[in-house]
Motif scaffolding. Sequence first.
Motif, PDB file in Angstrom:
ATOM      1  N   LEU A  62       0.829  -1.204   0.000  1.00  0.00           N
ATOM      2  CA  LEU A  62       0.000   0.000   0.000  1.00  0.00           C
ATOM      3  C   LEU A  62       0.864   1.254   0.000  1.00  0.00           C
ATOM      4  N   GLY A  63       1.960   1.209   0.756  1.00  0.00           N
ATOM      5  CA  GLY A  63       2.851   2.361   0.786  1.00  0.00           C
ATOM      6  C   GLY A  63       3.468   2.657  -0.576  1.00  0.00           C
ATOM      7  N   LEU A  64       3.872   1.636  -1.304  1.00  0.00           N
ATOM      8  CA  LEU A  64       4.436   1.863  -2.640  1.00  0.00           C
ATOM      9  C   LEU A  64       3.404   2.495  -3.571  1.00  0.00           C
ATOM     10  N   VAL A  65       2.178   2.009  -3.490  1.00  0.00           N
ATOM     11  CA  VAL A  65       1.119   2.577  -4.347  1.00  0.00           C
ATOM     12  C   VAL A  65       0.865   4.033  -3.995  1.00  0.00           C
ATOM     13  N   MET A  66       0.791   4.333  -2.707  1.00  0.00           N
ATOM     14  CA  MET A  66       0.489   5.696  -2.291  1.00  0.00           C
ATOM     15  C   MET A  66       1.663   6.642  -2.506  1.00  0.00           C
TER      16      MET A  66
END
Length: 473
Positions: free
Chosen positions: A51-55
């Motif tokens: 999720l962090g990479l996407v955000m």
Amino acid sequence: MATTTVPRVTPGRAVAGGRDRPVWREWVRSLDRPLTSYYLVLGSGVMLIALGLVMVLSSTMVNSITETGSAFSMFQKQAVSAAIGLPLMLVASQLPPWAFRVVGYPAMIVSVALLLITAFQGTEINGAVRWLDIGGARMQPSEPAKLAFALWGANILARKDELRELTEWRHLLIPLLPGCGVLALLVLIGSDLSTTLVLLLTFLGLLWVVGAPGRLFVAMIGLVLTLAAIVIAIEPYRLRRVTHFLDPSADPTGASFQSLHGLYALGTGGILGVGIGASREKWGFLPFAESDFIFAIIGEEFGLIGTLLVLGLFGVLGYAGLRVATRVKDPFARLAAAAIVTWIIGQAMINIAAVIGLLPVTGIPLPLVSYGGSSLIPTMIGLGVLLSLARTEPQAQKALAARGPGRAQRALSWLGLDKIASPLTERAANTTSRRPTTARGPRTPGPRGGTTTAKHRNGPVPAGDRPRRNRRR
């Protein structure tokens, strides 16, 4: 003609043993499996990293295009950090707990040295001296210092617990309190109050788990709050943050600008959000949207559902870490698991509370999600340590032993290192299990004809099997 009757299953209930059973009870029973803690830590951690990479990609596209002309420049740096942290996390998950005890002291020394260098030769960004340039790469030494303090503090208290020295308050605080004070002072020199709070929170977590007396624990909480108040009062910009936190409308274009736009982002998202990549605040309105306020971008693009998902993942990670701390037998494993959980979950709570307006803006990243390799890599290593400690749960050890040697053990055997690793593991196990001898009480004779209370390394020995002593004639 014979007919068969198909049992009717009520929706939301499962058939077990000829009767209906609620599905939630089946879920609760599934938590009793041997490797539940391991998979909960692994699953929640990997989902937060993904999720962090996407955000990070979504929140940095505008700034990346403005600065470099490519929408993926900052995302590529974060992806490289994740690619470095992933093998380190996997290696840490395969190491035995004694290896982390060995690493604790050197990691603490290196952290203090790096913070000293940063205090005098660090790079100043936005008025804070928190970064250090090493070989063309920029790092924030205070981030790996959190992991170093967690391992070092757990080893200190575990060793004192093995020597049964934790009955006196001075053994609870020395050298744990001076070590935490040195790190906190060096971090404060770089104007980083948020990291100081995380270190002090980890210190309090260790005292809580080790069973510090209530009066001592309350006194330490009072000391931490007093120091925080003094540090805030002597710095004008920190005092302005607190005053504008109490009244955000006093300076909406100045000190309250970031916090107000974070609330605007959360309010715009609503229940379902405006859609991934459709954030408006990241277009130059919300400062540090990719790091300090990435939770606000999650709320804007994914809405309330997305923020609850993030909270749920951190909740699962915290539950799994505390589950490990309550199930392992080794004092160091228990203390290290509790310290790492306190660090990661405490930092996440401080970040989220600042974004939603419950605390003043602190400038602390959201673990595993925010942009920055200095924060991501040490946190991933901390997850690896939690995974390793989860494998030491008694039931997990039995399940892993039934499976046979894992990939790491096979790799060691291929390299011819299994003969080296085994004696070291046995020696560490004997060291951790050694207890000081204490005076024995008077023996009480057992009933005639029963078993005696004589002790042997394998347990009580029946009277008929006890060897006779050589008597002088």
